[in-house]
Design an enzyme around this catalytic site. Structure first.
Site, PDB file in Angstrom:
ATOM      1  CG  HIS A  83      -6.205  60.701  27.651  1.00 46.18           C
ATOM      2  ND1 HIS A  83      -6.088  61.960  28.182  1.00 46.18           N
ATOM      3  CD2 HIS A  83      -4.939  60.268  27.393  1.00 46.18           C
ATOM      4  CE1 HIS A  83      -4.795  62.298  28.239  1.00 46.18           C
ATOM      5  NE2 HIS A  83      -4.079  61.292  27.784  1.00 46.18           N
ATOM      6  CG  ASP A 141       0.226  60.467  31.300  1.00 43.82           C
ATOM      7  OD1 ASP A 141       0.347  59.257  31.048  1.00 43.82           O
ATOM      8  OD2 ASP A 141       0.196  61.351  30.422  1.00 43.82           O
ATOM      9  CG  HIS A 184      -0.547  63.303  27.361  1.00 46.11           C
ATOM     10  ND1 HIS A 184       0.237  62.165  27.347  1.00 46.11           N
ATOM     11  CD2 HIS A 184      -0.285  63.977  26.222  1.00 46.11           C
ATOM     12  CE1 HIS A 184       0.948  62.150  26.218  1.00 46.11           C
ATOM     13  NE2 HIS A 184       0.655  63.236  25.526  1.00 46.11           N
ATOM     14  CG  ASP A 208       3.168  60.064  28.930  1.00 44.30           C
ATOM     15  OD1 ASP A 208       3.266  60.428  30.121  1.00 44.30           O
ATOM     16  OD2 ASP A 208       2.089  60.037  28.301  1.00 44.30           O
TER      17      ASP A 208
HETATM   18 ZN   LIG Z   1       0.215  60.415  28.619  1.00 47.50          ZN
END
Ligand SMILES: [Zn+2]
Length: 338
Positions: A110, A155, A157, A247
């Site tokens: 990120h 992931d 995200h 996650d």
């Molecule tokens: Zn994540």
């Protein structure tokens, strides 16, 4: 290690380290220096500057010098480890004939060039890919060519920082599998329509695959195989970089909001992957990097498949060594040479 860090520090211009004899507390990043030299009494200006660089909420800037020095060291360690992993694979330096290298603490997807976000202060993935892009490959005719990198992200995200870094180039194919849900972090990216910067070489080299909540091992791996084999066949990368965020595991505490009993911002739903499911994605990718073809890489039956078909004990005849992954950190970064 120290050698990798020394190498990294030399490449991270305009960053600099002031690691003098006074001790580690004098280690400052440029942003911190800039912040410290401002009028600290001007809280509004300070907050504006911190917000500009994402140093708030889940990426706070520590308030004391010692903790800030540790944060800078942490950034160097995370980035240095992935940089070192990438360096191991580069041909001229590949003395140990490394096919696959893993940074168990990497995968900070990120972070942007000048902005932290989503618990990520430094984007070790971007730096590792840039290290791989420094190398050249030799084609069948013996001609030197610029190397290409396939980046895969599983992931839950979207990998907003990595996507932005390579959005205009055709040397990096970015493929992200992530949860599709309105408002789910990072919320501003990860859409199918984002295919690369229009009117640049990068258009067509960014693939977003938004997936629903609750996806399980069987569906995910089936899709992963199909997509990854297709990408490898069409893009023909020299290297594969895989970000394995943990996650997507069933019941992930942060995604489901169970990390803090007072956290009501989560929708309470994530994916339903198992550690074995994530490990299977790693194994498939590692097998590709080890030179195996699609036909040679069979799929191990997951629990759901075994339940559906108990009598089919021989659904998999894999002879490859099993890849086991233990996840005591939330992310890891795997880089492999093809
Ligand atoms: Zn994540």
């Amino acid at each position: 290690n120290d050698t990798a860090l020394d190498s990294l520090e030399g490449d991270l211009a305009p960053f600099s380290l002031n690691d003098d004899e006074e001790g580690e507390q004098d280690i400052l990043s440029p942003n911190e220096t800039e912040i410290q030299t401002r009028d600290s009494s001007n809280d509004a200006l300070m907050q504006k500057l911190l917000a500009e660089h994402g140093l708030e909420d889940d990426c706070p800037l520590p308030t004391d010098d010692y903790s800030r020095a540790l944060l800078w060291k942490y950034c160097l360690s995370v980035a240095g480890a992935s940089w070192h992993a990438a360096s191991l694979l580069v041909e001229s330096e590949n003395e140990h004939h490394t096919d696959v290298a893993i940074n168990w603490g990497g995968g900070r997807h990120h972070a942007h060039a000048d902005k932290a976000g989503g618990f990520c202060y430094v984007n070790d993935i971007v730096l590792a890919i840039k290290r791989l892009l420094q190398s050249q490959s030799v084609d069948e005719a013996g001609t030197l060519a610029s190397s290409r990198v396939l980046y895969i992200d599983i992931d839950i995200h979207h990998c907003d920082g990595v996507q932005q870094a390579f959005y205009s180039t055709d040397r990096v194919m970015t493929a992200s599998f992530h949860r599709n849900s309105p408002g789910f972090f990072p919320a501003t990216s990860g859409f199918v329509r984002e295919k690369g910067e229009i009117d640049t070489a990068g258009f067509g080299y960014n693939l977003n695959v938004p997936l629903p909540t609750g996806i399980d091992d069987v569906t995910f791996i089936r899709m992963y195989r199909k997509m990854v084999f297709g990408l490898v066949n069409s893009f023909d990368p020299d290297f594969i970089v895989l970000c394995v965020g943990a996650d997507g595991l069933e019941g992930d505490a942060l995604v489901t909001g169970k990390l803090h009993s007072t956290d009501h911002s989560s929708t309470g739903e994530g994916w339903s992957l198992s550690p074995e499911g994530l490990a299977e994605c790693v194994r498939i990718t590692s097998s590709l990097c080890a030179g195996l073809s699609e036909e040679m890489i069979c799929t191990r039956p997951m629990k759901e498949e075994k339940k559906e078909n108990q009598s089919d004990e021989t659904a998999s005849d894999c002879s490859n060594p099993e890849t086991k992954a233990t996840h005591d950190s939330r992310e890891s970064l795997q880089v492999g040479k093809r």
